[in-house]
Scaffold this active site. Structure first.
Site, PDB file in Angstrom:
ATOM      1  N   LYS A 152      58.542   4.439  40.962  1.00  0.00           N
ATOM      2  CA  LYS A 152      57.553   4.398  42.043  1.00  0.00           C
ATOM      3  C   LYS A 152      57.596   5.615  42.977  1.00  0.00           C
ATOM      4  O   LYS A 152      57.391   5.496  44.185  1.00  0.00           O
ATOM      5  CB  LYS A 152      57.725   3.105  42.853  1.00  0.00           C
ATOM      6  CG  LYS A 152      57.468   1.841  42.038  1.00  0.00           C
ATOM      7  CD  LYS A 152      57.704   0.571  42.813  1.00  0.00           C
ATOM      8  CE  LYS A 152      59.172   0.270  42.959  1.00  0.00           C
ATOM      9  NZ  LYS A 152      59.442  -1.095  43.417  1.00  0.00           N
ATOM     10  N   ASP A 182      63.163  -7.346  43.367  1.00  0.00           N
ATOM     11  CA  ASP A 182      62.118  -8.144  44.039  1.00  0.00           C
ATOM     12  C   ASP A 182      61.576  -9.280  43.163  1.00  0.00           C
ATOM     13  O   ASP A 182      61.237 -10.359  43.658  1.00  0.00           O
ATOM     14  CB  ASP A 182      60.964  -7.265  44.563  1.00  0.00           C
ATOM     15  CG  ASP A 182      60.392  -6.302  43.535  1.00  0.00           C
ATOM     16  OD1 ASP A 182      60.922  -6.232  42.411  1.00  0.00           O
ATOM     17  OD2 ASP A 182      59.420  -5.599  43.849  1.00  0.00           O
TER      18      ASP A 182
HETATM   19  C1  GLC Z   1      59.239  -0.918  39.552  1.00  0.00           C
HETATM   20  C2  GLC Z   1      60.753  -1.097  39.626  1.00  0.00           C
HETATM   21  C3  GLC Z   1      61.116  -2.561  39.490  1.00  0.00           C
HETATM   22  C4  GLC Z   1      60.339  -3.391  40.503  1.00  0.00           C
HETATM   23  C5  GLC Z   1      58.860  -3.139  40.344  1.00  0.00           C
HETATM   24  C6  GLC Z   1      58.025  -3.915  41.370  1.00  0.00           C
HETATM   25  O1  GLC Z   1      58.807  -1.222  38.284  1.00  0.00           O
HETATM   26  O2  GLC Z   1      61.378  -0.335  38.623  1.00  0.00           O
HETATM   27  O3  GLC Z   1      62.511  -2.744  39.678  1.00  0.00           O
HETATM   28  O4  GLC Z   1      60.642  -4.740  40.316  1.00  0.00           O
HETATM   29  O5  GLC Z   1      58.582  -1.759  40.497  1.00  0.00           O
HETATM   30  O6  GLC Z   1      58.351  -3.573  42.673  1.00  0.00           O
END
Ligand code: GLC
Length: 445
Positions: free
Chosen positions: A158, A194
């Site tokens: 991200k 999360d």
């Molecule tokens: C990205 C991260 C992952 C997280 C997701 C949603 O894919 O790598 O760990 O759960 O974003 O936030």
């Protein structure tokens, strides 16, 4: 060829390449299932399948906890009271913006900043920092968890790139920064992704919840797996029964890319990684639309109109898609307003229509890809879909987009037929905060 005909051909071609037929969704499900098994066995593949060292909540967890939520450009600190019986009080929350200096600077500075935010929260809320308050940390990036409160960052996603964190225990880094701020008495007792927080939070009230999904800036899912199936966890005797697995599904890559997906990937910081995420989540969908309209403008040989304000990478925000696709007014006056706000003063009804079609195509594909991946996860737990499953869902794209949820559910019906009604997708707002508190409670029990 006249302009209208050319547009129609372009759209038809586009629709074909962005469509995801039922056989294609089935193919994805199969491949996804295979990758899941590889990941559980510790073999190389696109799905990391990361053990979370925690199962579902019982609903009886109690106490006051601090929860930290780091996973995007906002960092949140919360204080929550779990009351048992699936109940909790209204949380106290403080939100901080993390700027580029911290997401892309030194890791140590990022964690020092987090510790300062926690201190500001404690002062503001007059909490007693000497009390040995327990803290649950939602850290929404792929991490190789070694225990409930120990996890090494595998890699940033991200758009984060803070140095010196990869391969390190993020709880250790946080502790160091807490000590610097005089907060050494706080006990970081749980660490969770999360998706895991979301599943656990939902299960606090709904015991049959067994999947957690985020479709927001990024996308990912976790689910409840039998410990006996987690082959790479050999010798682990800490938990009987089930454990949550963070699939890190955003990295799934057995997918057919259009030239726009390929271009987006090439220009990204994490080239070759997070391919599914780049086709599904809020951080990227707007950019795919932008690349398509740029191409279209080139093909139609126009340099004004709808592309004018969107020459820069990232200038077409995914949020625009929600507004555009939600516009049912005659003449698409909302689309006109969105374009005007962005700087396109003049737009023809034709162009607005075209733009709406393009947005719909891109978001629909994202929803169908998510449905295929979810179908594979459900089948991993329950091959014949013979029982009910509650899926805890959070994330701005799923919540706010006018058609994403509908398209995802429709695709599940195409895959499973009437049995799809056994899957209940439940919006679980702020699961990453509540979940972290519940996991901290589980850690202390
Ligand atoms: C990205 C991260 C992952 C997280 C997701 C949603 O894919 O790598 O760990 O759960 O974003 O936030």
């Amino acid at each position: 060829m006249n302009k209208k005909l050319r547009d129609n051909c372009f759209i038809r071609d586009m629709e074909r390449s962005f469509d995801l037929s039922v056989p294609e969704m089935n193919r994805i499900m199969k491949d996804f299932g295979r990758e899941m098994k590889k990941g559980l066995a510790g073999k190389n593949g696109s799905l990391k399948m990361l053990p979370a060292y925690v199962g579902r909540a019982t609903g009886n967890e109690k106490g006051k906890f601090i929860a930290l939520d780091l996973g995007g450009t906002n960092f949140r600190v919360l204080e929550l009271e779990l009351k048992g019986g699936g109940n909790f009080g209204a949380p106290k929350v403080m939100k901080f913006t993390i700027d580029k200096k911290h997401t892309a600077g030194r890791g140590e500075d990022l964690f020092d900043f987090i510790a300062r935010c926690i201190k500001a929260f404690i002062n503001e809320e007059h909490l007693n920092k000497e009390a040995g308050m327990k803290l649950g940390f939602t850290f929404s990036f792929p991490m190789d968890q070694k225990a409930l409160a120990k996890g090494l960052l595998i890699r940033w996603t991200k758009g984060f790139s803070a140095s010196g964190v990869k391969g390190k225990d993020v709880v250790g880094l946080l502790r160091k920064s807490l000590v610097k701020e005089g907060l050494g008495s706080l006990l970081v007792s749980a660490l969770a992704n999360d998706t895991v927080g979301t599943l656990v939070a939902c299960s606090y009230r709904e015991p049959i919840c067994d999947v957690g999904i985020i479709i927001g800036t990024g996308t990912n899912a976790c689910y409840l797996e039998k410990i006996s199936e987690i082959k790479k966890l050999k010798g682990f005797s800490g938990l009987k029964g089930n454990m949550i697995i963070n699939t890190e599904w955003g990295n799934f890559n057995r997918l057919k890319l259009t030239k726009y997906d390929a271009a987006l990937d090439r220009a990204s910081r994490n080239r070759g990684e997070q391919i599914l995420e780049k086709m599904v989540s809020g951080m990227y969908l707007g950019e795919i639309v932008r690349l398509i309209i740029e191409d279209m403008a080139y093909l139609r040989n126009i340099d004004k109109g709808i592309i004018a304000p969107f020459r820069e990478r990232g200038s077409f925000k995914t949020e625009y898609m929600s507004e555009i696709e939600g516009d049912t007014s005659p003449g698409l006056s909302i689309v006109k307003r969105v374009l005007k706000r962005a700087g396109a003063d003049v737009s023809s009804a034709e162009d607005r229509n075209l733009l709406k079609k393009i947005c719909a195509m891109v978001s629909r594909r994202g929803a169908r890809l998510s449905a295929s991946a979810l179908a594979a996860v459900i089948c991993k737990m329950d091959r014949a879909l013979s029982r009910k499953h509650t899926v805890a869902m959070d994330g701005s794209l799923y919540e706010k987009h006018p058609a994403f949820a509908k398209n995802m559910k429709r695709a599940l019906r195409e895959i499973f037929g009437s049995k799809a009604s056994r899957i209940n997708i439940k919006l679980t707002k702020d699961g990453s905060g509540t979940g972290a508190a519940i996991i901290a409670a589980i850690a202390g029990s």
